[in-house]
Design a protein around this motif. Sequence first.
Motif, PDB file in Angstrom:
ATOM      1  N   VAL A 139      -3.823   4.611  -8.715  1.00 18.34           N
ATOM      2  CA  VAL A 139      -4.733   4.376  -7.598  1.00 18.34           C
ATOM      3  C   VAL A 139      -5.991   5.226  -7.820  1.00 18.34           C
ATOM      4  CG1 VAL A 139      -5.028   4.625  -5.103  1.00 18.34           C
ATOM      5  CG2 VAL A 139      -2.809   3.928  -6.034  1.00 18.34           C
ATOM      6  N   ARG A 148     -11.487  13.129  -1.059  1.00 18.24           N
ATOM      7  CA  ARG A 148     -10.919  12.126  -1.946  1.00 18.24           C
ATOM      8  C   ARG A 148      -9.593  12.607  -2.498  1.00 18.24           C
ATOM      9  NH1 ARG A 148     -12.005  14.070  -7.179  1.00 18.24           N
ATOM     10  NH2 ARG A 148     -13.850  15.405  -7.252  1.00 18.24           N
ATOM     11  N   LEU A 149      -8.712  11.640  -2.777  1.00 18.56           N
ATOM     12  CA  LEU A 149      -7.424  11.922  -3.400  1.00 18.56           C
ATOM     13  C   LEU A 149      -7.465  11.487  -4.857  1.00 18.56           C
ATOM     14  CD1 LEU A 149      -4.916  10.643  -0.666  1.00 18.56           C
ATOM     15  CD2 LEU A 149      -5.729  12.973  -1.056  1.00 18.56           C
ATOM     16  N   MET A 175      -6.014  -4.499  -6.831  1.00 17.33           N
ATOM     17  CA  MET A 175      -5.661  -4.339  -5.413  1.00 17.33           C
ATOM     18  C   MET A 175      -6.637  -3.338  -4.813  1.00 17.33           C
ATOM     19  SD  MET A 175      -3.030  -5.949  -4.020  1.00 17.33           S
ATOM     20  CE  MET A 175      -2.107  -4.927  -2.867  1.00 17.33           C
ATOM     21  N   SER A 191     -15.716   7.430   0.198  1.00 20.57           N
ATOM     22  CA  SER A 191     -15.308   7.925   1.513  1.00 20.57           C
ATOM     23  C   SER A 191     -16.488   7.798   2.476  1.00 20.57           C
ATOM     24  CB  SER A 191     -14.810   9.373   1.432  1.00 20.57           C
ATOM     25  OG  SER A 191     -15.817  10.222   0.920  1.00 20.57           O
ATOM     26  N   GLY A 220       0.815  -1.205   0.000  1.00 19.60           N
ATOM     27  CA  GLY A 220       0.000   0.000   0.000  1.00 19.60           C
ATOM     28  C   GLY A 220       0.852   1.258   0.000  1.00 19.60           C
ATOM     29  N   PRO A 221       0.301   2.374  -0.461  1.00 22.73           N
ATOM     30  CA  PRO A 221       1.034   3.637  -0.413  1.00 22.73           C
ATOM     31  C   PRO A 221       1.390   4.022   1.023  1.00 22.73           C
ATOM     32  CG  PRO A 221      -0.888   3.815  -1.856  1.00 22.73           C
ATOM     33  CD  PRO A 221      -1.009   2.523  -1.127  1.00 22.73           C
ATOM     34  N   PHE A 268      -9.912   6.434  -6.489  1.00 22.07           N
ATOM     35  CA  PHE A 268     -10.837   6.593  -5.369  1.00 22.07           C
ATOM     36  C   PHE A 268     -12.139   5.848  -5.638  1.00 22.07           C
ATOM     37  CE2 PHE A 268     -13.087   8.652  -1.999  1.00 22.07           C
ATOM     38  CZ  PHE A 268     -14.323   9.033  -2.513  1.00 22.07           C
ATOM     39  N   PHE A 301      -4.846  10.543  -7.755  1.00 21.34           N
ATOM     40  CA  PHE A 301      -3.444  10.151  -7.873  1.00 21.34           C
ATOM     41  C   PHE A 301      -2.933  10.279  -9.296  1.00 21.34           C
ATOM     42  CE2 PHE A 301      -2.018   8.150  -3.927  1.00 21.34           C
ATOM     43  CZ  PHE A 301      -3.206   8.017  -3.229  1.00 21.34           C
ATOM     44  N   GLY A 302      -1.621  10.483  -9.406  1.00 24.80           N
ATOM     45  CA  GLY A 302      -0.928  10.300 -10.670  1.00 24.80           C
ATOM     46  C   GLY A 302      -0.495   8.851 -10.804  1.00 24.80           C
ATOM     47  N   PHE A 351      -7.386  -1.000  -1.584  1.00 28.39           N
ATOM     48  CA  PHE A 351      -6.745  -0.404  -0.425  1.00 28.39           C
ATOM     49  C   PHE A 351      -7.774   0.315   0.441  1.00 28.39           C
ATOM     50  CE2 PHE A 351      -2.523  -1.310  -1.647  1.00 28.39           C
ATOM     51  CZ  PHE A 351      -2.376  -1.036  -2.996  1.00 28.39           C
ATOM     52  N   ASN A 411     -15.281  15.506  -0.675  1.00 26.69           N
ATOM     53  CA  ASN A 411     -15.103  15.058   0.693  1.00 26.69           C
ATOM     54  C   ASN A 411     -13.815  14.286   0.888  1.00 26.69           C
ATOM     55  OD1 ASN A 411     -17.545  15.763   2.419  1.00 26.69           O
ATOM     56  ND2 ASN A 411     -18.482  15.050   0.527  1.00 26.69           N
ATOM     57  N   TYR A 418     -11.840   5.272   3.878  1.00 21.64           N
ATOM     58  CA  TYR A 418     -11.870   5.310   2.421  1.00 21.64           C
ATOM     59  C   TYR A 418     -11.553   3.929   1.854  1.00 21.64           C
ATOM     60  CZ  TYR A 418     -10.685  10.110   3.795  1.00 21.64           C
ATOM     61  OH  TYR A 418     -10.655  11.329   4.406  1.00 21.64           O
ATOM     62  N   PHE A 477      -2.749   4.358   4.436  1.00 25.30           N
ATOM     63  CA  PHE A 477      -3.248   3.223   3.685  1.00 25.30           C
ATOM     64  C   PHE A 477      -2.855   1.897   4.321  1.00 25.30           C
ATOM     65  CE2 PHE A 477      -4.861   4.829  -0.431  1.00 25.30           C
ATOM     66  CZ  PHE A 477      -4.615   6.175  -0.242  1.00 25.30           C
ATOM     67  N   GLN A 480      -6.533  -0.257  -7.212  1.00 27.29           N
ATOM     68  CA  GLN A 480      -5.457  -0.068  -8.184  1.00 27.29           C
ATOM     69  C   GLN A 480      -5.421  -1.297  -9.080  1.00 27.29           C
ATOM     70  OE1 GLN A 480      -1.422   0.255  -6.597  1.00 27.29           O
ATOM     71  NE2 GLN A 480      -0.859   1.690  -8.215  1.00 27.29           N
ATOM     72  N   TYR A 536      -9.961   2.612  -1.950  1.00 34.95           N
ATOM     73  CA  TYR A 536      -9.384   2.894  -3.252  1.00 34.95           C
ATOM     74  C   TYR A 536      -9.085   1.566  -3.910  1.00 34.95           C
ATOM     75  CZ  TYR A 536      -8.398   7.707  -1.647  1.00 34.95           C
ATOM     76  OH  TYR A 536      -8.496   8.998  -1.181  1.00 34.95           O
TER      77      TYR A 536
END
Lengths: 111, 112
Positions: free
Chosen positions: B43, A98-99, B89, B48, A43-44, B45, A101-102, B91, A96, B33, B103, B37, B35
């Motif tokens: 990754v 949320r992220l 995956m 939430s 995980g990140p 979303f 990502f690149g 997360f 709310n 949350y 995470f 991938q 997420y």
Amino acid sequence: EDQVTQSPEALRLQEGESSSLNCSYTVSGLRGLFWYRQDPGKGPEFLFTLYSAGEEKEKERLKATLTKKESFLHITAPKPEDSATYLCAVQPDYGNNRLAFGKGNQVVVIP
Amino acid sequence: EPEVTQTPSHQVTQMGQEVILRCVPISNHLYFYWYRQILGQKVEFLVSFYNNEISEKSEIFDDQFSVERPDGSNFTLKIRSTKLEDSAMYFCASSYRGNEQFFGPGTRLTVL
């Protein structure tokens, strides 16, 4: 739509060879920009949060900076254990938390 | 140091089956949350959750997905009828104030 573009996609560095990773973003309003490290199959892992242009954060050999359009992650004198994919994510000031990502910068440091 | 945990680490299922992915967020965190991938991709979303209700969901999070916080420690993601394209995956993440998100290690879902 929020967009995050990271370059270069992949980078091979000799141990000790400093370099910078770029994260360009488009978001109508930025609440925060985040850097994560991701190892294969994991995980990140949270590294930094930057909130406003001009802000800098540092941790060991890593330093993150932020402008109004992009962020840089500088790796100084990298070691093999710095090999990972570095993910940039933006959190817009609407919604709310949320992220977005690149795709990441895959870094390999060769001993 | 507190961390987010997820079980199982790997789940293999047949197309059309229901799966439940489980997460234990960091204990004093208030925002949760999910997420996902897909292999080789970014990754993304999904959803939430705050104050016992969904606060935001993405277009990926359709009627086949649901989340629940059945007790004070667990947070689950259910996929009712899995499709091949759900292989990814997944997360779980949690946050105290809604900014830094921490995470878990992920659950690898393989749909056959």
